[in-house]
Design a protein around this motif. Sequence first.
Motif, PDB file in Angstrom:
ATOM      1  N   ASN A   3      38.054  52.302  19.887  1.00 55.13           N
ATOM      2  CA  ASN A   3      37.209  51.638  18.907  1.00 55.13           C
ATOM      3  C   ASN A   3      37.997  50.516  18.228  1.00 55.13           C
ATOM      4  O   ASN A   3      39.024  50.780  17.597  1.00 55.13           O
ATOM      5  N   LYS A   4      37.518  49.294  18.348  1.00 55.47           N
ATOM      6  CA  LYS A   4      38.223  48.132  17.782  1.00 55.47           C
ATOM      7  C   LYS A   4      38.372  48.237  16.270  1.00 55.47           C
ATOM      8  O   LYS A   4      39.437  47.912  15.730  1.00 55.47           O
ATOM      9  N   ILE A   5      37.352  48.713  15.594  1.00 49.54           N
ATOM     10  CA  ILE A   5      37.415  48.825  14.127  1.00 49.54           C
ATOM     11  C   ILE A   5      38.476  49.849  13.727  1.00 49.54           C
ATOM     12  O   ILE A   5      39.233  49.624  12.776  1.00 49.54           O
ATOM     13  N   SER A   6      38.559  50.938  14.458  1.00 49.63           N
ATOM     14  CA  SER A   6      39.575  51.952  14.162  1.00 49.63           C
ATOM     15  C   SER A   6      40.981  51.396  14.369  1.00 49.63           C
ATOM     16  O   SER A   6      41.882  51.661  13.569  1.00 49.63           O
ATOM     17  N   GLU A   8      41.880  48.260  14.159  1.00 45.98           N
ATOM     18  CA  GLU A   8      42.140  47.321  13.065  1.00 45.98           C
ATOM     19  C   GLU A   8      42.554  48.065  11.800  1.00 45.98           C
ATOM     20  O   GLU A   8      43.473  47.634  11.092  1.00 45.98           O
ATOM     21  N   HIS A   9      41.894  49.179  11.534  1.00 41.57           N
ATOM     22  CA  HIS A   9      42.254  49.991  10.362  1.00 41.57           C
ATOM     23  C   HIS A   9      43.692  50.509  10.496  1.00 41.57           C
ATOM     24  O   HIS A   9      44.459  50.468   9.536  1.00 41.57           O
ATOM     25  N   ALA A  14      43.018  42.269  11.258  1.00 38.35           N
ATOM     26  CA  ALA A  14      42.030  41.994  12.303  1.00 38.35           C
ATOM     27  C   ALA A  14      42.741  41.821  13.649  1.00 38.35           C
ATOM     28  O   ALA A  14      43.891  41.369  13.708  1.00 38.35           O
ATOM     29  N   ILE A  20      41.510  41.921  21.416  1.00 35.72           N
ATOM     30  CA  ILE A  20      40.126  42.370  21.666  1.00 35.72           C
ATOM     31  C   ILE A  20      39.851  42.384  23.165  1.00 35.72           C
ATOM     32  O   ILE A  20      39.267  43.329  23.694  1.00 35.72           O
TER      33      ILE A  20
END
Length: 58
Positions: A3-6, A8-9, A14, A20
């Motif tokens: 998961n890209k958002i995970s 990044e977190h 970003a 990506i």
Amino acid sequence: MINKISVEHLIGRALTPKEIQVIEWLNGWEKETNGTVAHLIRAAYLNGRLEKSEKSKE
């Protein structure tokens, strides 16, 4: 699936367009291989937090 958002977190910023692109490429791999890579990312993050915590105690 990674998961890209995970990610990044976990990294605190970003993702770059290249990062990506690589994550999307990895997400095309077999589920087991993809899960192993995701696990390594998380393990590296947790290890970094542990090392930081230990250094702050010194």
